[in-house]
Design a protein around this motif. Structure first.
Motif, PDB file in Angstrom:
ATOM      1  N   SER A 471       0.830  -1.210   0.000  1.00 14.19           N
ATOM      2  CA  SER A 471       0.000   0.000   0.000  1.00 14.19           C
ATOM      3  C   SER A 471       0.865   1.261   0.000  1.00 14.19           C
ATOM      4  O   SER A 471       0.509   2.269  -0.621  1.00 14.19           O
ATOM      5  CB  SER A 471      -0.934  -0.007   1.211  1.00 14.19           C
ATOM      6  OG  SER A 471      -1.881   1.030   1.119  1.00 14.19           O
ATOM      7  N   GLN A 506      -6.784  -0.667  -7.092  1.00 16.42           N
ATOM      8  CA  GLN A 506      -7.492  -0.040  -5.986  1.00 16.42           C
ATOM      9  C   GLN A 506      -7.500  -0.895  -4.726  1.00 16.42           C
ATOM     10  O   GLN A 506      -7.549  -0.385  -3.600  1.00 16.42           O
ATOM     11  CB  GLN A 506      -8.935   0.277  -6.412  1.00 16.42           C
ATOM     12  CG  GLN A 506      -9.765   0.977  -5.352  1.00 16.42           C
ATOM     13  CD  GLN A 506      -9.190   2.311  -4.914  1.00 16.42           C
ATOM     14  OE1 GLN A 506      -8.477   2.975  -5.690  1.00 16.42           O
ATOM     15  NE2 GLN A 506      -9.465   2.728  -3.673  1.00 16.42           N
ATOM     16  N   ARG A 507      -7.399  -2.226  -4.890  1.00 19.33           N
ATOM     17  CA  ARG A 507      -7.427  -3.088  -3.707  1.00 19.33           C
ATOM     18  C   ARG A 507      -6.188  -2.903  -2.834  1.00 19.33           C
ATOM     19  O   ARG A 507      -6.166  -3.345  -1.681  1.00 19.33           O
ATOM     20  CB  ARG A 507      -7.563  -4.552  -4.115  1.00 19.33           C
ATOM     21  CG  ARG A 507      -6.404  -5.122  -4.903  1.00 19.33           C
ATOM     22  CD  ARG A 507      -6.790  -6.434  -5.596  1.00 19.33           C
ATOM     23  NE  ARG A 507      -5.783  -6.869  -6.542  1.00 19.33           N
ATOM     24  CZ  ARG A 507      -4.873  -7.798  -6.295  1.00 19.33           C
ATOM     25  NH1 ARG A 507      -4.864  -8.398  -5.111  1.00 19.33           N
ATOM     26  NH2 ARG A 507      -3.989  -8.148  -7.206  1.00 19.33           N
ATOM     27  N   HIS A 508      -5.144  -2.239  -3.366  1.00 22.06           N
ATOM     28  CA  HIS A 508      -3.949  -1.961  -2.578  1.00 22.06           C
ATOM     29  C   HIS A 508      -3.931  -0.537  -2.017  1.00 22.06           C
ATOM     30  O   HIS A 508      -2.938  -0.114  -1.417  1.00 22.06           O
ATOM     31  CB  HIS A 508      -2.695  -2.175  -3.426  1.00 22.06           C
ATOM     32  CG  HIS A 508      -2.563  -3.573  -3.957  1.00 22.06           C
ATOM     33  ND1 HIS A 508      -2.589  -4.681  -3.147  1.00 22.06           N
ATOM     34  CD2 HIS A 508      -2.434  -4.039  -5.233  1.00 22.06           C
ATOM     35  CE1 HIS A 508      -2.474  -5.774  -3.889  1.00 22.06           C
ATOM     36  NE2 HIS A 508      -2.382  -5.423  -5.152  1.00 22.06           N
ATOM     37  N   SER A 509      -5.001   0.184  -2.214  1.00 20.29           N
ATOM     38  CA  SER A 509      -5.059   1.554  -1.713  1.00 20.29           C
ATOM     39  C   SER A 509      -5.070   1.554  -0.182  1.00 20.29           C
ATOM     40  O   SER A 509      -5.502   0.585   0.453  1.00 20.29           O
ATOM     41  CB  SER A 509      -6.318   2.253  -2.229  1.00 20.29           C
ATOM     42  OG  SER A 509      -7.470   1.687  -1.617  1.00 20.29           O
ATOM     43  N   GLU A 511      -6.986   2.972   1.785  1.00 21.75           N
ATOM     44  CA  GLU A 511      -8.350   2.860   2.308  1.00 21.75           C
ATOM     45  C   GLU A 511      -8.787   1.399   2.380  1.00 21.75           C
ATOM     46  O   GLU A 511      -9.458   0.982   3.335  1.00 21.75           O
ATOM     47  CB  GLU A 511      -9.315   3.661   1.425  1.00 21.75           C
ATOM     48  CG  GLU A 511      -9.167   5.170   1.544  1.00 21.75           C
ATOM     49  CD  GLU A 511      -7.888   5.708   0.898  1.00 21.75           C
ATOM     50  OE1 GLU A 511      -7.433   6.797   1.277  1.00 21.75           O
ATOM     51  OE2 GLU A 511      -7.343   5.014  -0.007  1.00 21.75           O
ATOM     52  N   GLU A 512      -8.411   0.612   1.381  1.00 22.71           N
ATOM     53  CA  GLU A 512      -8.750  -0.807   1.395  1.00 22.71           C
ATOM     54  C   GLU A 512      -7.878  -1.572   2.381  1.00 22.71           C
ATOM     55  O   GLU A 512      -8.352  -2.460   3.097  1.00 22.71           O
ATOM     56  CB  GLU A 512      -8.610  -1.399  -0.023  1.00 22.71           C
ATOM     57  CG  GLU A 512      -9.658  -0.916  -1.009  1.00 22.71           C
ATOM     58  CD  GLU A 512     -11.061  -1.264  -0.551  1.00 22.71           C
ATOM     59  OE1 GLU A 512     -11.293  -2.441  -0.176  1.00 22.71           O
ATOM     60  OE2 GLU A 512     -11.927  -0.360  -0.553  1.00 22.71           O
ATOM     61  N   VAL A 513      -6.600  -1.232   2.416  1.00 21.49           N
ATOM     62  CA  VAL A 513      -5.661  -1.934   3.297  1.00 21.49           C
ATOM     63  C   VAL A 513      -5.956  -1.629   4.767  1.00 21.49           C
ATOM     64  O   VAL A 513      -5.698  -2.443   5.647  1.00 21.49           O
ATOM     65  CB  VAL A 513      -4.202  -1.584   2.931  1.00 21.49           C
ATOM     66  CG1 VAL A 513      -3.213  -2.089   3.983  1.00 21.49           C
ATOM     67  CG2 VAL A 513      -3.862  -2.169   1.569  1.00 21.49           C
ATOM     68  N   GLU A 514      -6.541  -0.480   5.035  1.00 19.11           N
ATOM     69  CA  GLU A 514      -6.938  -0.157   6.410  1.00 19.11           C
ATOM     70  C   GLU A 514      -7.878  -1.223   6.968  1.00 19.11           C
ATOM     71  O   GLU A 514      -7.807  -1.572   8.150  1.00 19.11           O
ATOM     72  CB  GLU A 514      -7.608   1.218   6.454  1.00 19.11           C
ATOM     73  CG  GLU A 514      -8.076   1.602   7.857  1.00 19.11           C
ATOM     74  CD  GLU A 514      -8.709   2.987   7.915  1.00 19.11           C
ATOM     75  OE1 GLU A 514      -9.298   3.318   8.962  1.00 19.11           O
ATOM     76  OE2 GLU A 514      -8.624   3.733   6.902  1.00 19.11           O
ATOM     77  N   LYS A 515      -8.722  -1.776   6.115  1.00 16.73           N
ATOM     78  CA  LYS A 515      -9.668  -2.793   6.559  1.00 16.73           C
ATOM     79  C   LYS A 515      -8.962  -4.075   6.984  1.00 16.73           C
ATOM     80  O   LYS A 515      -9.455  -4.815   7.836  1.00 16.73           O
ATOM     81  CB  LYS A 515     -10.662  -3.096   5.437  1.00 16.73           C
ATOM     82  CG  LYS A 515     -11.464  -1.898   4.966  1.00 16.73           C
ATOM     83  CD  LYS A 515     -12.271  -2.219   3.713  1.00 16.73           C
ATOM     84  CE  LYS A 515     -12.965  -0.988   3.153  1.00 16.73           C
ATOM     85  NZ  LYS A 515     -13.670  -1.288   1.875  1.00 16.73           N
ATOM     86  N   ALA A 521      -5.819   4.988   6.925  1.00 17.65           N
ATOM     87  CA  ALA A 521      -5.343   5.264   5.568  1.00 17.65           C
ATOM     88  C   ALA A 521      -4.474   6.512   5.507  1.00 17.65           C
ATOM     89  O   ALA A 521      -3.472   6.552   4.780  1.00 17.65           O
ATOM     90  CB  ALA A 521      -6.541   5.410   4.620  1.00 17.65           C
TER      91      ALA A 521
END
Length: 951
Positions: A471, A506-509, A511-515, A521
């Protein structure tokens, strides 16, 4: 033999090549711009009297002894704080200066006890020396009136002897501030201060606390800086002044500090950090400076022992009988079960030469490649990952490089505990203005401590390293922060484009990695921008990166990030693994892996193998052998029957203790060569006594690839060096080895290993150390690697897909356990537990967040039980917010805890490095040690029995 003396130039050398010419006492001298007059004089051989000045500290100018006269200037400025200037004319000795210096010295002596003949510093006291240097013969002021040393004086304070290694005697303090400044400037702990005002001023630990209970970390910097006997080693007081010294290398962590072992006969008086040591630059930690008493501890085994079954008591035998018995048993087992039924483990605590000989014994003598080393359970992913990306299996920088870093990114490492001397250098650079990013589930000291605060702390969920680092790269790529010029010139552009497309998804953004990771993020974005745009950015990582199921993937992700931003190939940048043990780098270099010969060359390569076969005179198996986990699995399956373990304690250090024990118990011959009857020796049939670093010659290779000499300071107490024991075993099984000194082993290593081709004991003695590669192309070594391209040609970008670990928390095991080290203890504690260091850490404890503790009714100091899918153990709780909710942490230094009973057999996909850092657990209150711990303790006591020899 005599003491190794070092010149103290009074002030540090400036970092510039610009020269200035001046005249001192009628002699013209040229020195670097910014040099103090004091240092310039010392460089030409003139010592100006001083007390508050020393070249490891910035100039202070308080003692007023170093006064000089400068033509054209009024007054008598302090030479330590006055820089040179072109054409300056300085006088260091005049009648006026002599009178001033005598007057100053009289004031010092008038408030100092005159017990020189019985003082521990007698003969090694700068106050005594300076009194002689200024020609002081009498003190006009007398000793009456208020003072700090008379028993009846209200200003006299008692001696502080709380620290196990040194004393603090306030009556002898001259308030020069050197100890306070050393604690601040060199160590960076800020544990000391000057309390009081004027005549009431004195050194104080914390707020007038005892040294032991203060924030002092016992690094010894204050003791080394003290010019009097105010701070003195207890060993010096007990034994007396040393009469000779030998320069050698510390045998603890991967920093590789150089020390002067100061001796009386064969007794060590003290270990003093050597200023010319290129790894430590004259600094030390509590382990290297003080914790060497294990070498003479009563637990040390000095005679070989054998037994038929692990339930039998040990029987002491001669070396001849032990070696003959071992060789006979190895032959019996190979005849019965085949050549590949045996193997061995080299030691990262032993020298390069010793590791080389063990792997040579196994390959050429046993006829198998079943050899491995402790790097399997720590930095094997480093070897794999960096080799894939860069073409070498080691860090890129020297330690000095950190002085030019503008941004420091620490991932999964705790330098102030695990690598404290380098941690201090890092803290100094941070105090000078470098920015800091910490990626760690735990709030390590560097996140927030004295005058240090991380700009970003990313407290990720254990097991999500790959997601977070990828990320960071996502931000670099999507925000246009890639150093395209560097990537095009030095890296494979097609592979970069594939990688860039991957990380931009986008899956490495953030915001996604925060999950996945729990890291906000905005912290990931901020950290990525700082790393990419903040100037020279260096990455330092540790076992929190490698000891995961995706350890190798994370190492490659780190390499990707460094290459994408151009942070490779110059000072201040790089990718730097912080190695855990003193020679873990060297043991890997020496061919200790089952698939590689020395120099990281694959065993299947015909040309490489032919070179070794020609030198060794034996055929080599082209097939890679078994790794440690495979050896244990095969033992349980009944196909692996004997193992030779030099200097490792796999029962305590490796994961899933039950499985390790089962593997060892299934073997017919376990040979342990070590200092003590360690936990692995509970399952041994042969015990061969080892020797300490103080008793051997050889070399260690530290985390920066620096090869340094280890010099013998005393004869081996067991009768033989470790390399000699291996040679005796080799001869007993039919190998014609005739080495007479470890230098001959290094000559053989150099002849066979291109990266070591220019290394010899003679060169190391002359240069102090070299960093491999050292060969015709780099005759003095290579401090910074990959300056004009990578060892593999073009840097390789690797797609790093995040794959969640199979070890996950859930309803039954809702917490995640991660493990690590603490400053005062080392690895499995075999050495440090047999020193006074246990004062600070007498047992392993479990760190648990207040929220998790409250939910379980756990209070500070309670016994708690840890349960996992692999097993359970108990230890005491320490409630702290250093760990996040849902995460618990412990160390593995004490065998009574056996923390690895609960760790699982999940491991890195590429190297089988265990996933120590992620174990799903449940915590509950307990009444004390578990039944398993009590049974194990009883078994260990029975196993360590030594039969009394018949009269």
């Amino acid at each position: 033999m005599s003491l190794v003396h070092e010149i103290d130039y009074g002030t540090p050398a400036p970092r510039t090549d610009k020269m200035v010419t001046l005249t001192i006492d009628g002699m013209e001298v040229s020195v670097r711009e910014g040099t103090s007059i004091m240092r310039a004089a010392m460089e030409m051989g003139t010592q100006i009297p001083k007390l508050c000045a020393t070249d490891s500290l910035d100039a202070f100018g308080s003692c007023r002894l170093c006064l000089v006269e400068i033509e054209g200037r009024n007054g008598t400025p302090a030479s330590c704080t006055t820089p040179v200037a072109p054409g300056m004319k300085v006088h260091t000795q005049t009648a006026r200066l002599a009178q001033l210096r005598k007057g100053v010295m009289e004031l010092y002596i008038s408030d100092h006890p005159l017990d020189c003949l019985t003082c521990a510093a007698n003969g090694d006291c700068e106050l005594q020396d300076m009194a002689g240097a200024v020609g002081l013969r009498e003190v006009r002021y007398g000793m009456e009136g208020a003072n700090h040393f008379a028993p009846a004086s209200e200003l006299t304070l008692p001696k502080d002897e709380s620290n196990p290694y040194f004393t603090y005697d306030p009556s002898k303090c001259i308030v020069c501030n050197r100890c306070v400044r050393a604690c601040e400037e060199v160590q960076g702990t800020f544990a000391l201060t000057i309390s009081g005002r004027g005549f009431d001023s004195r050194v104080s630990a914390g707020q007038s606390e005892a040294f032991l209970t203060s924030e002092c970390v016992s690094c010894g910097a204050c003791v080394q800086a003290c010019p009097t006997a105010t701070l003195s080693e207890k060993r010096l007081i007990e034994i007396g002044t040393p009469e000779h010294s030998v320069v050698t290398t510390c045998a603890y962590c991967g920093v590789g500090c150089t020390f002067k072992a100061e001796m009386r006969g064969e007794e060590v008086v003290r270990m003093v950090p050597w200023k010319d040591g290129k790894a430590n630059r004259g600094h030390s930690c509590v382990k290297g400076r003080f914790a060497w008493g294990y070498a003479t501890h009563q637990d040390r085994v000095l005679n070989p022992m054998i037994r038929a079954k692990v339930t039998d008591p040990w029987r002491e035998v001669t070396w001849e009988e032990a070696i003959a018995h071992t060789a006979s048993e190895l032959k019996r087992i190979q005849d019965a079960y085949g050549r590949k039924s045996v193997g061995g483990i080299t030691s990262s605590r032993c020298t390069n030469e010793e590791a080389y000989l063990v792997q040579k014994l196994i390959r050429a003598g046993f006829g198998t490649n079943n050899v491995d080393t402790c790097a399997r359970v720590c930095h094997s992913p480093t070897g794999y990952g960096l080799n894939q990306a860069f073409g070498t299996s080691a860090g890129t920088q020297d330690f000095d490089s950190v002085e030019d870093s503008d941004v420091i990114l620490i991932i999964g490492a705790n330098p102030t505990d695990g690598h404290p001397v380098f941690g201090s250098r890092m803290k100094k650079r941070l105090r000078e203005g470098a920015k800091l990013i910490v990626v760690d589930p735990r709030r390590i000291d560097l996140v927030r401590s004295a005058h240090i605060k991380a700009d970003f702390h990313l407290p990720l969920q254990p097991g999500t390293n790959v997601a977070v680092v990828t990320s960071l790269a996502h931000v670099v790529v999507t925000e246009g922060l890639v150093n395209e010029e560097y990537v095009r010139q030095y890296c494979d552009w097609d592979e970069f484009q594939d990688w860039a497309e991957f990380v931009a998804d986008q899956r490495h953004s953030p915001e996604e990695v925060e999950k996945l990771s729990g890291v906000p993020a905005e912290l990931i974005r901020g950290a990525a921008r700082l790393y990419a745009t903040g100037g020279n950015a260096a990455i330092y990582y540790g076992l929190g990166v490698t000891e995961h199921s995706q350890g190798s993937t994370t190492v490659m992700a780190i390499a990707n990030l460094a290459m994408a931003t151009g942070n490779i190939g110059r000072r201040g940048v790089g990718v730097n693994p912080l190695r855990g043990q003193n020679n873990v780098q060297g043991s890997c270099d020496m061919g200790s892996f089952p698939h590689e010969l020395p120099g990281y060359r694959h065993i299947s390569d015909d040309a490489t193998r032919a070179t070794f076969e020609a030198m060794w005179g034996r055929p080599l198996d082209p097939e890679p052998g078994l790794r440690i986990p495979n050896m244990l699995d095969s033992a349980v399956d009944g196909t692996f029957k004997a193992i030779y373990i030099q200097g490792e304690d796999i029962l305590q250090s490796d994961p899933d203790t039950h499985h390790v024990a089962a593997g060892l118990a299934a073997m017919e011959l376990v040979i342990v060569q070590d200092l003590f009857l360690n936990e692995t020796a509970n399952y041994a049939h042969v015990f061969l006594p080892g020797c300490t670093f103080l008793e051997k010659d050889g070399t260690f290779t530290n985390a920066e690839r620096r090869i340094q000499l280890v010099r013998k300071v005393m004869a081996p107490k067991n009768g033989y060096g470790d390399w000699e024991v291996t040679q005796m075993l080799a001869q007993a099984i039919g190998l014609d080895w005739t080495y007479t000194h470890p230098s001959q082993v290094m000559d053989e290593i150099a002849a066979l290993t291109p990266t070591f081709a220019g290394v010899s004991f003679k060169k190391l003695d002359e240069m102090g150390s070299v960093q491999w590669p050292c060969n015709d192309a780099n005759p003095e070594g290579m401090p910074i690697m990959h300056i004009n391209g990578f060892a593999r040609g073009k840097g390789k970008f690797v797609v790093t897909e995040y794959v969640p670990t199979d070890e996950r928390s859930g309803a039954r095991f809702p917490l995640l356990l991660t493990t690590g080290r603490i400053l005062s203890q080392y690895n499995v504690g075999a050495q440090t537990r047999r020193t006074e260091n246990s004062v600070w850490h007498p047992e392993d404890v479990l760190e648990i967040h207040p929220h998790d503790a409250e939910q379980r009714g756990v209070r500070e100091g309670d016994w708690v039980r840890i349960d996992s899918r692999a097993g359970s153990t108990t230890l005491r709780a320490e409630i702290t917010d250093r760990v996040a909710p849902g995460v618990v942490y412990t160390t593995f230094h004490h065998p009574g805890t056996q923390a690895n009973v609960v760790t699982t057999d999940f491991s890195d996909w590429a190297t089988n490095c265990p996933e120590f850092k992620v174990t799903a657990v449940q915590i509950s209150r307990s009444n004390g040690p578990s039944e398993w711990q009590e049974d194990y303790d009883a078994f260990a006591r029975q196993s360590r029995r030594i039969a009394v020899a018949a009269e």
